[in-house]
Scaffold this active site. Sequence first.
Site, PDB file in Angstrom:
ATOM      1  N   GLN A 199      31.768  77.902  86.589  1.00 15.04           N
ATOM      2  CA  GLN A 199      33.116  77.768  87.133  1.00 15.04           C
ATOM      3  C   GLN A 199      33.993  76.909  86.209  1.00 15.04           C
ATOM      4  O   GLN A 199      33.580  75.812  85.810  1.00 15.04           O
ATOM      5  CB  GLN A 199      33.028  77.136  88.543  1.00 15.04           C
ATOM      6  CG  GLN A 199      34.341  77.027  89.276  1.00 15.04           C
ATOM      7  CD  GLN A 199      34.882  78.363  89.771  1.00 15.04           C
ATOM      8  OE1 GLN A 199      34.161  79.350  89.899  1.00 15.04           O
ATOM      9  NE2 GLN A 199      36.171  78.400  90.061  1.00 15.04           N
ATOM     10  N   ASP A 249      31.818  87.293  84.015  1.00 21.02           N
ATOM     11  CA  ASP A 249      33.239  86.950  83.940  1.00 21.02           C
ATOM     12  C   ASP A 249      33.967  87.754  82.865  1.00 21.02           C
ATOM     13  O   ASP A 249      35.197  87.772  82.815  1.00 21.02           O
ATOM     14  CB  ASP A 249      33.400  85.470  83.564  1.00 21.02           C
ATOM     15  CG  ASP A 249      33.555  84.562  84.770  1.00 21.02           C
ATOM     16  OD1 ASP A 249      34.229  84.971  85.727  1.00 21.02           O
ATOM     17  OD2 ASP A 249      33.014  83.447  84.721  1.00 21.02           O
ATOM     18  N   LYS A 305      31.540  82.405  96.673  1.00 13.98           N
ATOM     19  CA  LYS A 305      30.847  83.341  95.778  1.00 13.98           C
ATOM     20  C   LYS A 305      29.380  83.443  96.170  1.00 13.98           C
ATOM     21  O   LYS A 305      28.831  84.536  96.292  1.00 13.98           O
ATOM     22  CB  LYS A 305      30.966  82.869  94.321  1.00 13.98           C
ATOM     23  CG  LYS A 305      32.328  83.164  93.695  1.00 13.98           C
ATOM     24  CD  LYS A 305      32.526  82.442  92.377  1.00 13.98           C
ATOM     25  CE  LYS A 305      33.943  82.704  91.837  1.00 13.98           C
ATOM     26  NZ  LYS A 305      34.340  81.839  90.749  1.00 13.98           N
TER      27      LYS A 305
END
Length: 300
Positions: free
Chosen positions: A98, A121, A54
């Site tokens: 995460q 997200d 990422k």
Amino acid sequence: MTAQIIDGKAYAASLRDRIAGHVARLKAEHGITPGLAVVIVGHDPGSQIYVTNKARQTLEVGMHSEKYELAEDTPEADVLALVERLNADPKIHGILVQLPVPRHIDPNKIIATISPAKDVDCFTPESVGKLQIGLPGPVSCTPLGCLMLLRDFVGDLAGKHAVIVGRSNLVGKPMAQLLLRENCTVTIAHSRTRDLAGIVRQADIVVAAVGRPSMIEGDWIKPGAAVIDVGINRIAAPEKGEGKTRIVGDVDYASAVELAGWITPVPGGVGPMTIACLLANTVTTASLINHLQPPKDLTP
Ligand code: GUN
């Protein structure tokens, strides 16, 4: 019939090129460099690979990237304090913590602390609500990636019967919202659905997101249907040698490819789209934070 293979890796590369163009325009015309912060707590090797990818791809499209690698025993309060600091940091337009986090940390508390404006997200209740009623904002990355592939390869989705297998907050539920917006007829099935095979056989579009290796059998697929396999399951591969593994999806690819009209392979299908859509969401949130219209080609 043999299905057309949906090359998600190639599509994600072209999407990243488009994103790089939007980033360059935001910089040149508005002096804005979109910034993404990724936070990882602990040392799960799989998660570390994701987070490193990422951060690398964020830099490759010209964005500002910050990576925070915190020790496994970091107190919850310290993680919350970091999220608060990133919420207030004008260089940062997207925050991703995460998951999973270590057991002593409540993921819901972390999610509730992320500013909805920076929630790339699409995990916060506010972002989920906006997605449901169609207001501008970030869109869950994997479902957005699936939708982009379906639109590009299949075309107009209106009136098609989409069967989503899986009801997670991460994939199944937001996927249903997006396909409803496309005027599909949507069925959400799951591991407890009765006659799952019979329901999947009705589908013009199958989105498989149950997390069970090769569970959806080829002869469940209606000839010509589009099959989007979100599953990433690591299984033993003794044919490759002692202790070796390989990655398979939730669909039995070898049999489904004979019947489907289109199919995403695993790996190389949906997977590469998820990170590309995270970058797309960061352009969207950077635009909205600065009261600009987000690029239309990055939103549903
Ligand atoms: N862990 C696995 N997938 C994801 C994701 O899409 N977002 C976050 N925050 N964590 C994950």
